[in-house]
Design an enzyme around this catalytic site. Structure first.
Site, PDB file in Angstrom:
ATOM      1  N   HIS A  61       0.888  -1.165   0.000  1.00  0.00           N
ATOM      2  CA  HIS A  61       0.000   0.000   0.000  1.00  0.00           C
ATOM      3  C   HIS A  61       0.928   1.217   0.000  1.00  0.00           C
ATOM      4  O   HIS A  61       1.992   1.183   0.638  1.00  0.00           O
ATOM      5  CB  HIS A  61      -0.825   0.133   1.278  1.00  0.00           C
ATOM      6  CG  HIS A  61      -1.791  -0.968   1.571  1.00  0.00           C
ATOM      7  ND1 HIS A  61      -1.457  -2.081   2.276  1.00  0.00           N
ATOM      8  CD2 HIS A  61      -3.120  -1.085   1.294  1.00  0.00           C
ATOM      9  CE1 HIS A  61      -2.525  -2.855   2.421  1.00  0.00           C
ATOM     10  NE2 HIS A  61      -3.553  -2.278   1.828  1.00  0.00           N
ATOM     11  N   ASP A 121       2.165   2.109   3.431  1.00  0.00           N
ATOM     12  CA  ASP A 121       3.082   1.183   4.126  1.00  0.00           C
ATOM     13  C   ASP A 121       4.506   1.590   3.866  1.00  0.00           C
ATOM     14  O   ASP A 121       5.348   1.512   4.754  1.00  0.00           O
ATOM     15  CB  ASP A 121       3.035  -0.262   3.572  1.00  0.00           C
ATOM     16  CG  ASP A 121       1.670  -0.847   3.453  1.00  0.00           C
ATOM     17  OD1 ASP A 121       0.813  -0.490   4.250  1.00  0.00           O
ATOM     18  OD2 ASP A 121       1.482  -1.685   2.538  1.00  0.00           O
TER      19      ASP A 121
HETATM   20  C1  XLS Z   1      -7.637  -6.523   4.331  1.00  0.00           C
HETATM   21  C2  XLS Z   1      -7.167  -6.757   2.970  1.00  0.00           C
HETATM   22  C3  XLS Z   1      -6.007  -5.876   2.550  1.00  0.00           C
HETATM   23  C4  XLS Z   1      -5.849  -5.917   1.050  1.00  0.00           C
HETATM   24  C5  XLS Z   1      -5.044  -4.792   0.498  1.00  0.00           C
HETATM   25  O1  XLS Z   1      -8.340  -7.313   4.933  1.00  0.00           O
HETATM   26  O2  XLS Z   1      -6.850  -8.097   2.841  1.00  0.00           O
HETATM   27  O3  XLS Z   1      -4.835  -6.246   3.206  1.00  0.00           O
HETATM   28  O4  XLS Z   1      -5.290  -7.110   0.633  1.00  0.00           O
HETATM   29  O5  XLS Z   1      -5.605  -3.571   0.768  1.00  0.00           O
END
Ligand code: XLS
Ligand code: NI
Ligand code: NI
Length: 437
Positions: free
Chosen positions: A101, A104
């Site tokens: 993301h 992150d």
């Molecule tokens: C959350 C999601 C997230 C997505 C990416 O539950 O799995 O991590 O994979 O935004």
């Protein structure tokens, strides 16, 4: 180059007799299975968020993770250093891909332009490390759910300014993904749903979500980004109900809004569980619509009802997953992305290695078992024979659209009763699967 894991050397395949916890027992990247290397079948990816930003905090307690390379600050320098550590880890593990993301990898600034500047400064190091190691970006995504501005959602917020902010954030995340040669871009609607219908105009919110995705499709064309767009279904958490709740709901939404040609699905195991489905169900629904794109590989806990995001170690799960993936032709743009986190109690850096090695080995076994079941052919033959009544006679006429109710009634009046059914043989088939496990 970073040296955060100096006591750990490159993880190697040592075969199933090895007792070395820092070796693969089943994942042998160059081994050919069903005509392709395991590396190319599985296309493993490490997630930046859980693995390099997860603190181990939960609603009842503070973080526990020991990450000695991280100074805990929000500085660019710390973020850049973390990138080098991440690539040291991914390289030693031998995963060909990673995912992030925007927030992150780089700290959010006080304004949008400051955040974009921070992102550029860290993306520069991501690019250097990608070039140094050959590790590639499977997909990027924008975190449009953590910041308080997204309390009511992002593209489905009641606040139009928030929609505009989210659009700007996704625009930038798509540009960086494109610049880093990303092979995909994922939309997970973190807060695109509702907590109560009392305050919600559901129709309007869904139309806004569709408009947002159309803007993304247009912008993708504009910048020449060729990567695959994914929607990641999840039924709830953080909201009570999310609009992208499962594969079927996503497909319906995409079709209704003329978006289906532009998207495939990224299916996550724990999300399937939360939706009251199996992973296999979600994969089959996506695959049947030619929309199976990628998977977020993890698992939930039978006794905990939330998105625990554990590393997958269950061989039945990986076998059924790979059976569906192989049935629909394997991953093209997607891969096996470990959207999984080590437990709060597994706080040492070395636990990151154990977790990923276990997940990769579990998927390698699932792949080999699924390939063996397909090669054996009995399962597919059983299913084919089960539908034999459709291959000729009245079944073939129905499938080819040559008959309607009138003809079918005439046929059945003549015959008097339907041909006898045959057994579904569930237990026989479960035993057959066990022959291969
Ligand atoms: C959350 C999601 C997230 C997505 C990416 O539950 O799995 O991590 O994979 O935004
Ligand atoms: Ni996910
Ligand atoms: Ni999840």
């Amino acid at each position: 180059m970073s040296n955060a894991f100096k006591n750990i050397s490159k993880i190697r395949y040592e075969g199933s007799a090895s007792k070395n916890p820092l070796a693969f027992k089943h994942y042998n990247p160059d081994e050919i299975v069903a005509g392709k290397t395991m590396r190319d079948h599985l296309r493993f990816a490490v997630v930046y968020w859980h693995t390099f930003r997860g603190t181990g905090s939960d609603p009842f307690g503070a973080g526990t993770m020991q990450r000695p390379w991280d100074d805990g600050s929000n500085s660019i320098k710390n973020a850049q250093n973390r990138v080098r550590v991440a690539f040291e880890f991914i390289e030693k593990l031998g995963a060909p891909y990673y995912c992030w993301h925007d927030r992150d990898v780089a700290p959010e600034g006080k304004t949008l332009s400051e955040s974009n500047k921070n992102f550029d400064a860290v993306a520069k190091v991501l690019k250097e490390e990608q070039q140094r190691t050959g590790i590639k970006l499977l997909w990027g995504t924008a975190n449009a759910f953590s910041h308080p501005r997204y309390a009511h959602g992002a593209s489905t917020s009641c606040n139009a300014d928030v929609f505009a902010y989210a659009a700007s954030q996704v625009k930038k995340a798509m540009e960086v993904t494109h610049d880093l040669g990303g092979e995909g871009y994922t939309f997970w609607g973190g807060r695109e749903g509702y907590m109560t219908l009392l305050n919600t105009d559901l129709k309007r919110e869904q139309e806004h979500l569709a408009a947002f995705l159309h803007m993304a499709v247009n912008y993708k064309k504009k910048i020449g980004f060729k990567g695959q767009f994914y929607i990641e279904p999840k039924p709830k958490e953080p909201t009570k109900h999310q609009y992208d709740s499962d594969s079927a709901a996503c497909l319906n939404f995409l079709r209704e809004h003329d978006l289906l040609p532009h998207f495939k699905l990224n299916i996550e195991t724990n999300h399937a569980t939360l939706a009251g489905h199996t992973m296999q169900h979600e994969l089959e629904v996506a695959g049947a619509a030619n929309a199976l794109g990628s998977i977020d590989a993890n698992t939930g806990d039978e006794l905990l009802g939330w998105d625990t995001d554990q590393f997958p170690t269950n061989i039945y799960l990986t076998t059924y997953t790979m059976l569906s993936v192989l049935r629909y032709g394997g991953f093209k743009t997607g891969g096996v992305n470990f959207d999984a986190k080590v437990r709060r109690e597994s706080f040492e850096p070395i636990d990151l290695f154990y977790a990923h090695i276990g997940g990769m080995d579990a998927f390698a076994r699932g792949l080999k078992i699924a390939a063996a079941i397909r090669k054996d052919g009995r399962l597919a033959e059983f299913v084919k024979n089960r539908y034999a009544s459709w291959d000729s006679g009245i079944g073939a006429k129905i499938e080819s659209g040559k008959v309607g109710f009138k003809e079918l009634e005439a046929y059945m009046l003549k015959q008097g009763e339907a041909d006898a059914n045959t057994s579904g043989r569930q237990e026989f088939l479960e035993n057959l699967i066990n022959e291969f496990i």
